[in-house]
Each structure stands twice: as structure tokens, then as C-alpha cells.
Scaffold this motif. Structure first.
Motif, PDB file in Angstrom:
ATOM      1  N   ASP A  42      -5.486 -67.626  -4.613  1.00 18.86           N
ATOM      2  CA  ASP A  42      -6.469 -68.698  -4.422  1.00 18.86           C
ATOM      3  C   ASP A  42      -7.760 -68.250  -5.111  1.00 18.86           C
ATOM      4  OD1 ASP A  42      -8.335 -70.516  -3.443  1.00 18.86           O
ATOM      5  OD2 ASP A  42      -8.140 -69.895  -1.345  1.00 18.86           O
ATOM      6  N   ILE A  43      -8.094 -68.898  -6.224  1.00 20.51           N
ATOM      7  CA  ILE A  43      -9.259 -68.489  -7.026  1.00 20.51           C
ATOM      8  C   ILE A  43     -10.510 -69.238  -6.568  1.00 20.51           C
ATOM      9  CG2 ILE A  43     -10.280 -68.457  -9.339  1.00 20.51           C
ATOM     10  CD1 ILE A  43      -7.451 -68.196 -10.489  1.00 20.51           C
ATOM     11  N   ALA A  65      -6.819 -64.066  -1.950  1.00 21.03           N
ATOM     12  CA  ALA A  65      -7.932 -64.961  -2.244  1.00 21.03           C
ATOM     13  C   ALA A  65      -8.985 -64.168  -3.007  1.00 21.03           C
ATOM     14  CB  ALA A  65      -8.513 -65.521  -0.956  1.00 21.03           C
ATOM     15  N   LEU A  66      -9.752 -64.875  -3.806  1.00 21.96           N
ATOM     16  CA  LEU A  66     -10.763 -64.243  -4.651  1.00 21.96           C
ATOM     17  C   LEU A  66     -12.074 -64.973  -4.461  1.00 21.96           C
ATOM     18  CD1 LEU A  66     -10.888 -62.081  -6.883  1.00 21.96           C
ATOM     19  CD2 LEU A  66     -10.307 -63.849  -8.533  1.00 21.96           C
ATOM     20  N   GLU A  67     -13.116 -64.249  -4.064  1.00 21.74           N
ATOM     21  CA  GLU A  67     -14.415 -64.886  -3.828  1.00 21.74           C
ATOM     22  C   GLU A  67     -15.532 -63.949  -4.258  1.00 21.74           C
ATOM     23  OE1 GLU A  67     -17.298 -67.076  -3.505  1.00 21.74           O
ATOM     24  OE2 GLU A  67     -15.436 -68.087  -2.919  1.00 21.74           O
ATOM     25  N   ILE A  68     -16.447 -64.463  -5.089  1.00 22.61           N
ATOM     26  CA  ILE A  68     -17.530 -63.626  -5.625  1.00 22.61           C
ATOM     27  C   ILE A  68     -18.790 -63.665  -4.756  1.00 22.61           C
ATOM     28  CG2 ILE A  68     -18.423 -65.436  -7.167  1.00 22.61           C
ATOM     29  CD1 ILE A  68     -18.910 -63.145  -9.246  1.00 22.61           C
ATOM     30  N   PHE A  99     -11.210 -59.041 -11.861  1.00 19.46           N
ATOM     31  CA  PHE A  99      -9.961 -59.058 -11.093  1.00 19.46           C
ATOM     32  C   PHE A  99      -8.766 -59.155 -12.045  1.00 19.46           C
ATOM     33  CE2 PHE A  99      -6.565 -61.434  -8.937  1.00 19.46           C
ATOM     34  CZ  PHE A  99      -6.379 -60.665  -7.798  1.00 19.46           C
ATOM     35  N   THR A 100      -8.868 -60.058 -13.021  1.00 23.58           N
ATOM     36  CA  THR A 100      -7.776 -60.274 -13.981  1.00 23.58           C
ATOM     37  C   THR A 100      -7.500 -59.007 -14.789  1.00 23.58           C
ATOM     38  OG1 THR A 100      -8.465 -62.580 -14.166  1.00 23.58           O
ATOM     39  CG2 THR A 100      -6.963 -61.790 -15.845  1.00 23.58           C
ATOM     40  N   GLU A 101      -8.563 -58.294 -15.144  1.00 23.09           N
ATOM     41  CA  GLU A 101      -8.396 -57.058 -15.928  1.00 23.09           C
ATOM     42  C   GLU A 101      -7.733 -55.958 -15.107  1.00 23.09           C
ATOM     43  OE1 GLU A 101     -12.140 -55.815 -17.622  1.00 23.09           O
ATOM     44  OE2 GLU A 101     -12.337 -57.732 -18.674  1.00 23.09           O
ATOM     45  N   LEU A 143      -8.851 -70.797 -17.185  1.00 25.13           N
ATOM     46  CA  LEU A 143      -7.538 -70.955 -17.819  1.00 25.13           C
ATOM     47  C   LEU A 143      -7.067 -69.675 -18.510  1.00 25.13           C
ATOM     48  CD1 LEU A 143      -8.165 -74.565 -19.075  1.00 25.13           C
ATOM     49  CD2 LEU A 143      -6.280 -73.881 -17.549  1.00 25.13           C
ATOM     50  N   GLU A 144      -8.000 -68.968 -19.104  1.00 26.64           N
ATOM     51  CA  GLU A 144      -7.648 -67.703 -19.764  1.00 26.64           C
ATOM     52  C   GLU A 144      -7.091 -66.713 -18.736  1.00 26.64           C
ATOM     53  OE1 GLU A 144      -9.667 -64.381 -22.737  1.00 26.64           O
ATOM     54  OE2 GLU A 144     -10.887 -66.056 -22.014  1.00 26.64           O
TER      55      GLU A 144
END
Length: 236
Positions: A42-43, A65-68, A99-101, A143-144
Motif C-alpha cells: 500500500d503506497i 504499507a509505506l508512509e513518509i 524503499f524501491t531501491e 509508475l517507475e
């Protein structure tokens, strides 16, 4: 502020800028679970509402889940801990790019209600309005990241303003992410389409488009809307 009560869980939202609205509930109820996802992401989780809905609806063993935002992150963790599914829910306090990296896994289902420039939010400062929309989570970055985080047979589900739909879909194809299903949402039978719920995958399947009308009259909900949300809303 009282917690927002659903049938199987409650959500505190006093620390979150993004309050629970129809958009989140629509997306959480509509997102396809046909592939029985093992892992869900969950972004931009905010209160954690989408993750909690996924926990109620699915057997996924891993729901991240991801929250900044600091306050929203704390609230999300708290809401997870108080839910019946605390052992399956985990919130990361990080930006999407970092996170993606760092993460090496992929997810079978990615869900996102991106912060977008609300039609009814206007200041006198156009630049600031635009910045608020673009900086929060630019579609390109989203999207990336999804293209790297989505498993081969996974699906990505998102809700955006209808007017952004064509731009978002064409941007997605540049990352080899293809729209497979769209739900157009109208407030009532005579209003225009307000939202697009879109299911994407890495497969370029034929596109199916359906429509959902929320109300016939004020607080007189359509059977389609009731059927979609009745597992969650107390009064449905």
C-alpha cells in the motif's frame, strides 16, 4: 475526533491530513484479489485504511504499507496494532524511491490512492496549488517504482481523477504497465464521471470498462454501490 468505525475494524485519523473518504473505500473494496496475492503493498498509506481493507478481504500473509509523513506513519502503525490482523500488517516510514531501491522483493498486489490536487481545493497562489499536487507523489515516480516492485503476475490498483486518466495510462505504458480494467465513478446518474479506478498489470490484455453510480438521490445509494461497500460500512 472519534475513530472511523467499519464493520471489522476502526481507524483513528486525527493525526492524518488525508482523512478517510469515499475514494479509499471504493478502491479497497474494488481492487481485484483474483490472483490470491501472497504479498500486498500500500503506497502512501495515510491512516492505513487500504491495508486494513486488504487484510479483511484477503488471505495475503504479507501486507506492507509505506508512509513518509511522520504523524500519518505513527497513526498507521497504531491502527495496524489495534486491528485484528496486526501480525500481517507492517508500515515502513520511508519515501517511495528509497524503499524501491532498498527492497528486493516484489509484490503480487500494489494499491495506491495517490494524493492529488483536489478539485475543491484552491488557493490564490496557483504555483503553490500546482506544487502541492506535483510534489506529493508525481505519477512518473509512482509508475517507475511500481514497474520495479510488481511481480510478473501481479496487479496495480489506483484511483485518480477521471481527467487524469488518459495521461496516467499513457505514462504507464512507457514503463510496460498496461490498464486492464477501469471503473468510472459518477456521483449520481446525471453527473459527469468524477473518478477512475484502474487495474494495471504487466500484461497487455484487452481493456474492460465499467461504470458505478454512487447515489440515485441524496443518501439513497445504488444497489451496485451497496454491494461493493457493504462488507465495510456499518450502515450498508
Amino acid at each position: 475526533m472519534k475513530p472511523f468505525k467499519f464493520k471489522q475494524f476502526s481507524v483513528n485519523q486525527d493525526k492524518c491530513a488525508m482523512k478517510i473518504g469515499t475514494d479509499s473505500v471504493l478502491l479497497g473494496a474494488w481492487a481485484s484479489l483474483k490472483n490470491n496475492p501472497f504479498s500486498i503493498l500500500d503506497i502512501g498509506s495515510g491512516t492505513g485504511i487500504l491495508s486494513l481493507m486488504m487484510a479483511q478481504r484477503s488471505h495475503a500473509e504479507l501486507i506492507d504499507a509505506l508512509e513518509i509523513d511522520d504523524n500519518a506513519y505513527e497513526q498507521c502503525v497504531d491502527n495496524f496494532e489495534q486491528s485484528p490482523w496486526g501480525d500481517r500488517l507492517f508500515c515502513y516510514h520511508a519515501a517511495l524511491e528509497e524503499f524501491t531501491e532498498e527492497i528486493e522483493d516484489t509484490y503480487d498486489l500494489i494499491i495506491c490512492n495517490p494524493p492529488f490536487y483536489s478539485e475543491d481545493y484552491k488557493t490564490t497562489n496557483q504555483q503553490r496549488d500546482l506544487a502541492r499536487f506535483q510534489d506529493a507523489m508525481p505519477f512518473k515516480h509512482l509508475l517507475e517504482s511500481v514497474s520495479k516492485l510488481l511481480s510478473d503476475n501481479g496487479s496495480f490498483n489506483v484511483i485518480i481523477p477521471f481527467k487524469e486518466q488518459d495521461h496516467f495510462i499513457s505514462l504507464a505504458t512507457k514503463y510496460n504497465i498496461f490498464a486492464n480494467n477501469i471503473l468510472h465513478v459518477k456521483g449520481n446518474p446525471t453527473s459527469g464521471i468524477k473518478r477512475s479506478l484502474i487495474e494495471f498489470s504487466l500484461k497487455n490484455n484487452p481493456l474492460e470498462i465499467k461504470e458505478l453510480i454512487i447515489e440515485i438521490d441524496r443518501h439513497q445509494y445504488t444497489q451496485d454501490y451497496i454491494n461493493l461497500t457493504k462488507d465495510f460500512y456499518l450502515k450498508m
